[in-house]
Design a protein around this motif. Structure first.
Motif, PDB file in Angstrom:
ATOM      1  N   ARG A  13       1.001  -0.681  -0.130  1.00 25.84           N
ATOM      2  CA  ARG A  13       0.172  -0.153   0.154  1.00 25.84           C
ATOM      3  C   ARG A  13       1.167   1.298  -0.218  1.00 25.84           C
ATOM      4  O   ARG A  13       1.681   1.447   0.335  1.00 25.84           O
ATOM      5  N   SER A  40       6.926  -6.498   9.868  1.00 25.89           N
ATOM      6  CA  SER A  40       6.774  -5.026   9.921  1.00 25.89           C
ATOM      7  C   SER A  40       6.750  -3.891   8.905  1.00 25.89           C
ATOM      8  O   SER A  40       8.081  -3.805   9.141  1.00 25.89           O
ATOM      9  N   GLN A  41       6.177  -4.249   7.835  1.00 26.47           N
ATOM     10  CA  GLN A  41       5.910  -2.992   6.910  1.00 26.47           C
ATOM     11  C   GLN A  41       6.240  -1.997   6.746  1.00 26.47           C
ATOM     12  O   GLN A  41       5.963  -1.043   5.581  1.00 26.47           O
ATOM     13  N   VAL A  45       0.933  -1.669   9.909  1.00 28.61           N
ATOM     14  CA  VAL A  45       0.313  -2.831   9.481  1.00 28.61           C
ATOM     15  C   VAL A  45       1.523  -3.968   9.356  1.00 28.61           C
ATOM     16  O   VAL A  45       2.386  -3.189   9.195  1.00 28.61           O
ATOM     17  N   LYS A  47       2.502  -8.207   8.538  1.00 28.00           N
ATOM     18  CA  LYS A  47       1.569  -9.245   7.484  1.00 28.00           C
ATOM     19  C   LYS A  47       2.004 -10.490   7.871  1.00 28.00           C
ATOM     20  O   LYS A  47       2.988 -10.875   8.957  1.00 28.00           O
ATOM     21  N   GLU A  81      -2.768 -14.938   3.867  1.00 26.74           N
ATOM     22  CA  GLU A  81      -2.412 -14.770   4.104  1.00 26.74           C
ATOM     23  C   GLU A  81      -3.065 -13.514   5.375  1.00 26.74           C
ATOM     24  O   GLU A  81      -4.278 -13.436   4.854  1.00 26.74           O
ATOM     25  N   LYS A  82      -2.903 -12.870   6.390  1.00 28.22           N
ATOM     26  CA  LYS A  82      -3.582 -12.100   8.011  1.00 28.22           C
ATOM     27  C   LYS A  82      -2.483 -10.811   7.066  1.00 28.22           C
ATOM     28  O   LYS A  82      -1.505 -10.588   7.523  1.00 28.22           O
ATOM     29  N   THR A  83      -3.880  -9.648   7.352  1.00 21.88           N
ATOM     30  CA  THR A  83      -3.222  -8.160   7.835  1.00 21.88           C
ATOM     31  C   THR A  83      -3.888  -7.618   9.741  1.00 21.88           C
ATOM     32  O   THR A  83      -5.040  -7.381   9.566  1.00 21.88           O
ATOM     33  N   GLU A  85      -4.144  -4.511  11.371  1.00 19.77           N
ATOM     34  CA  GLU A  85      -3.931  -3.282  11.573  1.00 19.77           C
ATOM     35  C   GLU A  85      -4.216  -3.230  12.382  1.00 19.77           C
ATOM     36  O   GLU A  85      -4.570  -2.650  13.964  1.00 19.77           O
TER      37      GLU A  85
END
Length: 398
Positions: A13, A40-41, A45, A47, A81-83, A85
């Motif tokens: 994103r 940790s991107q 967020v 992932k 995959e899970k995100t 927030e």
């Protein structure tokens, strides 16, 4: 054999904050069983990637690479995959070490009403959010730190104890079996705390801050054992060997020091000398300031990431790296729990996966590792055995 880049993950994103603080991958983590990978991107967020499928993809990528193909961006398994927030920029990550139940035995986490696998996230506002991995549900929001939570470490023995390191210059101990109650505040650093690591035998805690010394704490009494002094600049990373017999610290002084945590003795110094072929002629020695160090799962190798844009792999008994790989702006590194791969995070928010040496441990090393898992250095020295055997068991035979 040089590390081969197998795959690369990129943020999905656009940037929503100042790129200097939100785009960087400061932390990556594998679950203890190797089933999940988290990164940790930036952009608030995290992932979560199911790793069995990811490992297969890496193996295929390795085959493609060996045939002259190019490493590809992660593409398969996205549906699983899970995100998470998190609402704040994410700095630290740690999976729980609670084992899965076997043969009908009660899982220690489930016994206290907790899920069997959780992920803790350290955030920019001082919060720690703890998530259930299988569902992605938020379990706890731990409040207490007054600044960025820079690093997190779970006790590896199956107890739901979490240690956090913060820019507020403290470490805090949390008990998730008691609704995330804060058990202890450890004060002793005068600078930001960058890193914390609990020894595999759960007897010691090492913390590294923007100081020339690392601090070693007792996990039983939560008191300071000693200061480890020897670096010439800020210590920023630390890690224990799998048998708890060794401790490594990495510093901006471009050195890794290997310690005996029981005696405080310096056993070896690994110096990061720039490779002239990979550096610009205007580069200086200080560009090899270290960012991260970690032990391999069997305890025979180290991986380091430095500002000279190199991933280095070191064999325990040698003073020079055994392998190099060029990488851009690396910040962190971590071995896959079963060996064979290394994950690195970068300043641009990416994660890269590299091959790592696969080694069959010698019987001597396996015996040493087994003994040192439950014997301290002092207990080994008290054994009625030959001096050379004592030196081997205490890692004095480099």
């Amino acid at each position: 054999e040089e590390p081969v880049l197998l795959a690369e993950l990129k943020p999905g994103r656009p940037q929503r904050y100042d790129w200097k603080s939100s785009c960087e991958t400061w932390s990556v983590a594998f679950s203890p069983d190797g089933a999940w990978f988290a990164w940790s991107q930036g952009h608030c967020v995290v992932k979560l990637i199911p790793w069995p499928l990811g490992e297969a993809e890496l193996c295929k990528a390795s085959e493609r690479k060996s045939r002259g193909g190019k490493a590809e961006t992660w593409s398969r398994g996205a549906a699983k995959e899970k995100t998470l927030e998190c609402g704040q920029i994410v700095w630290g990550l740690a999976f729980s070490a609670w084992p899965a139940a076997e043969d009908g035995d009660t899982d220690p986490a489930c016994a206290v009403g907790l899920p069997c696998l959780v992920l803790a996230t350290g955030l920019n506002d001082g919060q720690i959010k703890v998530w259930e991995v299988q569902t992605g549900h938020l379990l706890f929001s731990l409040l207490g730190h007054q600044d960025v939570v820079r690093d997190l470490s779970f006790a590896p023995n199956g107890s739901p104890i979490l240690v956090s390191a913060s820019r507020d210059k403290t470490l805090r101990v949390w008990d998730l079996s008691r609704d995330g109650r804060q058990v202890q505040v450890l004060s002793g650093h005068v600078q930001w705390v960058y890193c914390c690591s609990i020894s595999p035998d759960c007897s010691m805690l090492c913390s590294a801050a923007g100081e020339k010394s690392a601090l070693l704490w007792s996990m039983r009494s939560y008191t300071l054992i000693r200061r480890l002094e020897g670096h010439q600049s800020s210590v920023v990373s630390c890690d224990f060997s799998p048998d708890s017999a060794l401790l490594v610290t990495a510093s901006y002084d471009a050195c890794v020091i290997m310690w005996d945590p029981y005696t405080g003795e310096q056993l070896r110094t690994l110096r990061h000398v720039p490779l002239h072929s990979t550096l610009d002629s205007s580069s200086e020695i200080h560009t090899s300031s270290l960012r991260s160090v970690c032990f391999s799962p069997e305890g025979l190798y180290l991986a380091t990431v430095a500002d000279d844009r190199l991933l280095r792999i070191w064999a325990l008994e040698l003073r020079s790296p055994v392998a190099f790989a060029p990488m851009t702006n690396g910040l962190c590194c971590m071995y896959f729990p079963h060996g064979g791969f290394i994950a690195t995070g970068t300043r641009d928010g990416h994660v890269q996966f590299w091959t790592a040496p696969r080694v069959l441990s010698s019987l001597k090393h396996l015996c040493r590792k087994a003994l040192r898992t439950f014997l301290t250095t002092y207990q080994v020295l008290a054994l009625p055995i030959p001096r050379k055997l004592k030196e081997f068991l205490t890692y004095r035979t480099f």
